[in-house]
Design an enzyme around this catalytic site. Structure first.
Site, short mmCIF file in Angstrom:
data_model
loop_
_atom_site.label_atom_id
_atom_site.label_comp_id
_atom_site.label_asym_id
_atom_site.label_seq_id
_atom_site.Cartn_x
_atom_site.Cartn_y
_atom_site.Cartn_z
N MET B 46 4.25 50.62 35.17
CA MET B 46 4.26 49.37 34.41
C MET B 46 4.29 49.68 32.91
O MET B 46 3.27 49.72 32.26
CB MET B 46 3.01 48.56 34.75
CG MET B 46 2.84 48.32 36.25
SD MET B 46 1.40 47.34 36.64
CE MET B 46 0.07 48.42 36.17
N ASP B 47 5.47 49.91 32.40
CA ASP B 47 5.63 50.37 31.02
C ASP B 47 6.20 49.24 30.16
O ASP B 47 7.01 48.45 30.63
CB ASP B 47 6.57 51.59 31.02
CG ASP B 47 6.52 52.35 29.72
OD1 ASP B 47 7.38 53.23 29.52
OD2 ASP B 47 5.63 52.07 28.88
N GLY B 48 5.74 49.19 28.91
CA GLY B 48 6.36 48.25 27.97
C GLY B 48 5.45 47.15 27.48
O GLY B 48 5.91 46.26 26.76
N THR B 219 9.75 50.33 34.30
CA THR B 219 10.25 49.38 33.31
C THR B 219 10.30 50.04 31.93
O THR B 219 9.88 51.19 31.76
CB THR B 219 9.36 48.14 33.25
OG1 THR B 219 8.00 48.56 33.05
CG2 THR B 219 9.44 47.34 34.53
#
Lengths: 270, 272
Positions: B46-48, B219
């Site tokens: 879960m990046d960003g 992501t």
């Protein structure tokens, strides 16, 4: 044209292609119905649609080839000077079936050498590349030597450092390390509750010959977008790029992937 | 912080549920998804969150808050589509280097998500929960909450959500090796038993039905696994998307699942 960005166009066409692929089963049913109906008008309409779709695929393929040609020719400024210093270690993962195309592998290695990579790791799950390693090195060296004979004699020609790995260098290596660390840390009567660390694992892997560098960039050639069991210990922060089938490999796509990597900034968790 | 921003995000903290009684298989066919080709285990990096907040002129911690809500909605959507295991990479062992204020806020977000949203899914949607990673470094309140949430979900039979907190792939492998070595020393195992299967059985994902993910979604456009599930991802289809995680919605998940179903799977000649 030299400044035109093909990427949005290719992205749009690929989206259209995915929609068409999704309709695959329904299209098949419609085709069977049209054939059985005997209606010439419908049949003609179907043929026209088929022609349009064929043109689409042709255009997509043409744009890919054109992009690769433009990159290879050095017309696009941003790809002209490629800084490979950021890729200290490059991994190339190949599907084992495709790895049997030794001449294609050799061509790829030639490209990598021409771009300037000195440290390359080839991997395939079943060890096909390990069998070809000697032949590949021989070919590369003989080509280098023939170039040396005709080029500047004072230029020092260095061969590419080529590491070739397979499944046995990954998970099985970790199992071997577990044995070594067990003897070193646990079976010794002195230590009550030893603390095994990641550094111990890294050092032990190095001691038994499985301690290669962590690749900065990994290029995956094959149908599946996975790294096929490449040594897990070594890919913490490796950029992974799927390049498609080996038979369709293009120099322009290779340059583009490397260029993209050079633009990346790694936070390392920060 | 802009006035009203916290109120806005408080109003957003609701899980969007589907109407009850809908047929899952007919929903899938409308979306051109085949139930038999659905990945059993989906894992998400879960990046960003921070980039999402910065792009909106919001403080970073609101990005994490939005990420928490997106995670809960992701779990619900996966449940709806028949995914059996979802693993989310919530906090890496490398993330401790971030500013203390941000780390403290993240820990609070995890507690809020466990106390409210995930508890709702456990009680109402039969969801199972596992928390993997080195818990000893987490705040005591979060450790207790993780344990009590797992206990609450113990008898459930639905989709399993695995929350990777203070986790790293190398740590997972090292701990597995350590545990095996201790068992050999204690006579539970023999040295000859040590092989790659045994190591796999001692990883943090050992107790679940489908320990190796079929699909990984990351992501924020980054193309790496960042020390996540290194062992388990050997034959996982990797899908890197540009969207920032708080924006990753149901439609994006459908696209990801559809892309997975279209691709050729590779198992490397090994059984799972």
């Amino acid at each position: 044209m030299l400044g035109f960005d093909f990427i949005p166009v290719i992205t749009f066409l690929r989206w259209l292609e995915s929609i068409i692929l999704e309709l695959g089963d329904e299209m098949q049913r419609v085709c069977m119905w049209i054939r059985s109906s005997g209606n010439i008008g419908l049949h003609l309409l179907w043929r026209i649609m088929h022609l349009i779709l064929s043109i689409w695929y042709f255009v997509v393929g043409l744009l890919n080839v054109l992009e690769s040609f433009v990159i290879t020719s050095g017309w696009l400024k941003r790809y002209k000077t490629l800084d490979t210093s950021q890729v200290k270690y490059l991994a190339v993962v190949v599907d084992s079936e495709e790895a049997r195309q030794t001449l294609k592998i050799l061509e790829l290695l030639r490209w990598l050498e021409a771009i300037g990579f000195k440290n390359v790791c080839l991997y395939d799950n079943e060890g096909v590349l390990k069998k070809s390693k000697d032949a590949l090195m021989l070919w590369l060296k003989s080509e280098k030597m023939s170039k040396e004979a005709t080029s500047e004699p004072l230029l020092e020609q260095k061969y590419m450092n080529l590491e070739v790995l397979s499944f046995s260098d990954g998970r099985r290596a970790v199992a071997k390390v577990a044995n070594i660390l067990l003897e070193r840390h646990y079976l010794s009567a002195e230590m009550e509750k030893p603390n095994l660390t990641e550094s111990d694992m890294t050092n032990a892997l190095g001691e038994i010959g499985y301690g290669g560098s962590d690749p900065d960039l990994m290029l995956v050639y094959g149908p599946a977008r996975c790294h096929l069991g490449f040594p897990a210990w070594r890919i913490r922060y490796t950029e992974i790029v799927h390049m498609g089938p080996l038979k369709s490999m293009k120099f322009g796509a290779l340059v583009k992937a490397i260029h993209r990597f050079t633009m990346v900034h790694q936070n390392y968790g920060k | 912080m802009p006035h009203g921003a916290s109120k806005h995000w408080a109003q957003q903290s609701r899980i969007r549920h589907e109407p009850t009684g809908s047929n899952p298989n007919s929903n899938l066919s409308k979306l051109n998804l085949k139930p038999e080709l659905m990945p059993k285990h989906v894992t998400v990096i879960m990046d960003g969150n921070r980039r999402w907040a910065k792009s909106r002129g919001l403080p970073v911690h609101l990005g994490h808050r939005a990420g928490g809500q997106a995670m809960t909605q992701l779990a619900l959507n996966c449940m709806k589509f028949g995914v059996q295991v979802v693993t989310v990479f919530a906090f890496s062992r490398e993330n401790w280097v971030r500013p203390k204020e941000e780390v403290d806020f993240l820990m609070n977000v995890f507690e809020d998500v466990l106390k409210l949203d995930l508890k709702e899914l456990i009680l109402q949607k039969d969801m199972r929960l596992s928390v993997v990673g080195n818990r000893s470094q987490l705040p005591e309140s979060l450790q207790n909450l993780a344990s009590s949430s797992e206990e609450l979900a113990k008898s459930n039979r639905g989709m399993r959500l695995i929350l990777a907190l203070n986790y790293s792939g190398r740590y997972d492998i090292t701990q597995a090796t350590k545990n095996i070595a201790a068992k050999v020393r204690n006579g539970v195992l023999q040295v000859e038993d040590i092989n790659e299967s045994l190591i796999e059985q001692h990883l943090k994902t050992n107790r679940i039905e489908f320990p190796n993910p079929d699909l990984l979604i990351r992501t924020n456009g980054e193309l790496r696994v960042s020390n996540f599930m290194l062992w388990q991802l050997a034959y996982t289809e990797l899908l890197f998307v540009d969207k920032l995680f708080p924006d990753f919605n149901e439609a994006d998940l459908i696209d990801a699942l559809a892309a997975f179903q279209r691709r050729q799977r590779c198992y490397g000649g090994h059984k799972y």
